[in-house]
Each structure stands twice: as C-alpha cells, then as structure tokens.
Design an enzyme around this catalytic site. Structure first.
Site, PDB file in Angstrom:
ATOM      1  CG  ASP A 116      17.186 -57.281  44.292  1.00  0.00           C
ATOM      2  OD1 ASP A 116      18.295 -56.937  43.838  1.00  0.00           O
ATOM      3  OD2 ASP A 116      16.463 -56.508  44.943  1.00  0.00           O
ATOM      4  CE  LYS A 137      22.710 -57.214  42.624  1.00  0.00           C
ATOM      5  NZ  LYS A 137      21.317 -57.506  43.021  1.00  0.00           N
ATOM      6  CG  ASP A 140      16.888 -54.598  40.704  1.00  0.00           C
ATOM      7  OD1 ASP A 140      17.024 -53.832  39.730  1.00  0.00           O
ATOM      8  OD2 ASP A 140      16.703 -54.183  41.865  1.00  0.00           O
ATOM      9  CG  ASN A 141      20.429 -53.929  41.520  1.00  0.00           C
ATOM     10  OD1 ASN A 141      19.990 -54.580  42.467  1.00  0.00           O
ATOM     11  ND2 ASN A 141      20.173 -52.660  41.360  1.00  0.00           N
ATOM     12  CD  GLU A 172      18.240 -50.273  43.851  1.00  0.00           C
ATOM     13  OE1 GLU A 172      19.009 -51.138  44.328  1.00  0.00           O
ATOM     14  OE2 GLU A 172      17.965 -50.211  42.642  1.00  0.00           O
TER      15      GLU A 172
END
Length: 285
Positions: A209, A212, A237-238, A267
C-alpha cells in the site's frame, strides 16, 4: 457669421462588416455559453465523486496545513490520541475511520477493504508479514491485531515524518518491537537486506500500500530475493484507482501466481471504483 458644416459619411463596406461582426458576436456568445451548459452539468454529475475527493484530499489539506501548522498525519494522530482507548486496537481503528470519513481524507485501507485483509489474516495465520507503506500505522495495527502467537510484522515506511506518527500509533495500540518492527527506509533499499540483516527465510504474507509505481519492481525484487515460497500471499491495494496497470499486466503474463481482483470502492469515498489484487505465489511451473 459662423457657418457650421456637417459632413455625412456613407458607411464603407469594411466598417459595415466590422459593425455587423461585433453585433453578431454579442448575439452568438451567449448562445455558445448556453450550449455548453448541458456539457458542463454532465461532467459535474459524472465526475462529482472525483471533485469531492479533490476537495477533501487536496484543498482541505492545503488550507488546514496553513491554518494549523501541522501535517495532515499529525492532525490525525491528535484526533486518535484524544478519541481512542490506549491498548485497544479496535478503538484506535474506529477513531481513524471516523476522522478519515468525516474530517479529512487519508488513503488508509479503510474498514470495507480492511475486511478482505482481515479474512486473509484469519485464513493464513501468517507468522511473518511484510507491509510496504506504513503511512500512519492504520493497516499496521489492523495486521498486528490478527497475528497468531509468535507472529511478527515488518513494516516499511520511507517518509520519516509519517514513520514517526506510525510509531506513536503502533505503541498506542499496545504493540511492541517484538510484534511490529518499523523500518524507516525506501522499500527498494530494504527488501534486498531482509534475508541478511533481518534473518528472514520466508514471507507468508505481503501487504502493498505504498507508491503504486513501486508495486511491480518491489514484487520482482521479492521474487529475486527467494523470500516468496509456494503459497505466499500478496495483497495489493488501489490497483484500479489510482491504479497499477504495469503490475496487473505482469501478474497476468508471468504465470507465477494464482490471482484475482477484489472489486470495491475507494476508501472513505462513494462512487469511485477501486480494487485489491490478491496473489498466491506458485513459483516457476
């Protein structure tokens, strides 16, 4: 006796054209503006959730940074410190969730996607977990509270100021160095040292996380380190927003993983599609 002479000039073709263009422009401009109104309204409606996110994540942050003289993470810590119970991880997570959803936006994993992480931790009971991106310590606490007896979490955070906040949050939740080791350095500098400096032989679960753009090179670095064994789980995530397209493209083509993407929303937001990639390492077939 004074004689006033009045001279009348016949409008030329050029002056007539300028006058006509000027009058036409005045008449057309409102019409053009009115024509754009439906387009503007359509864009506002379609991307309204992104405008709200920009307001909460950027504009409010800049304003409060100037007014308070504190960073967003420091403001979050102050709220959690005064609205949670020391030694109670659930209380601290609840205070974080309230602050991030009602006060200011911080990109923690959040309660909804957090349940996916909780489920994996319960199913896998990992003894050795690596977290890439501690930020304020939210997901660090979420992982640490679910570790089995003897389990340990190594959490990497490159930003020293954020790491200082995460350290306070982790200790506030009641976790010591034997359970959570916070490492303040960039992930690409730490991963090659996990075996030699931290005596790690295998990673049971990795939670990504952080930046990226680092997902793919860090994953490949973990593969090269030999710390991923058959059945090791990676949760990222993401991967849809902001997105990690090169990472997703790699795991599709590599043949090293069984994988799937858990669809979700961003989120503490509505209407912005996101997802978490769950990978199970199978090794070279």
């Amino acid at each position: 006796m004074l004689i006033h002479t009045i001279v009348y000039r016949t409008p030329t073709t050029k002056s007539t054209g300028v006058l006509y263009f000027s009058l036409s422009a005045r008449m057309v401009s409102p019409a053009i503006a009115l024509a754009f109104i439906p387009l503007v309204l359509t864009l506002l409606i379609r991307y309204r959730y992104y405008f709200v996110l920009f307001y909460r994540a950027v504009l409010v942050r800049i304003w409060k940074d100037c007014v308070t003289g504190l960073s967003r993470e420091e403001r979050a810590f102050q709220y959690v410190l005064t609205h949670s119970t020391p030694g109670d991880p659930d209380s601290i997570l609840d205070a974080f969730d309230f602050w991030c959803s009602r006060v200011e936006f911080i990109s923690n994993i959040g309660p909804k996607k957090g349940k996916i992480l909780d489920r994996l931790l319960m199913e896998q009971s990992p003894l050795t977990v690596l977290e890439l991106g501690s930020h304020c310590g939210y997901s660090t606490i979420r992982i640490a509270r679910a570790l089995p007896l003897g389990g340990r979490l190594y959490s990497i955070e490159m930003d020293a100021r954020n790491a200082a906040i995460a350290e306070k949050i982790i200790r506030l939740a009641g976790f010591d160095d034997d359970t959570v080791e916070l490492i303040v350095n960039p992930s690409d500098e730490v991963i090659p040292l996990l075996r030699s400096d931290y005596n790690l032989e295998r990673l049971d679960l990795v939670f990504m996380d952080h930046w990226k753009k680092c997902y793919l090179p860090d994953l490949q670095m973990l593969e090269g380190s030999g710390l991923l064994g058959k059945g090791s789980v990676i949760l990222a995530d993401n991967v849809l927003f902001p997105g990690a397209p090169k990472f997703l493209r790699y795991i599709r083509k590599s043949g090293l993983y069984d994988w799937k993407v858990h669809r979700a929303t961003l989120e503490y937001s509505k209407g912005i599609r996101d997802g978490m990639a769950e990978l199970v390492y199978q090794g070279i077939k």
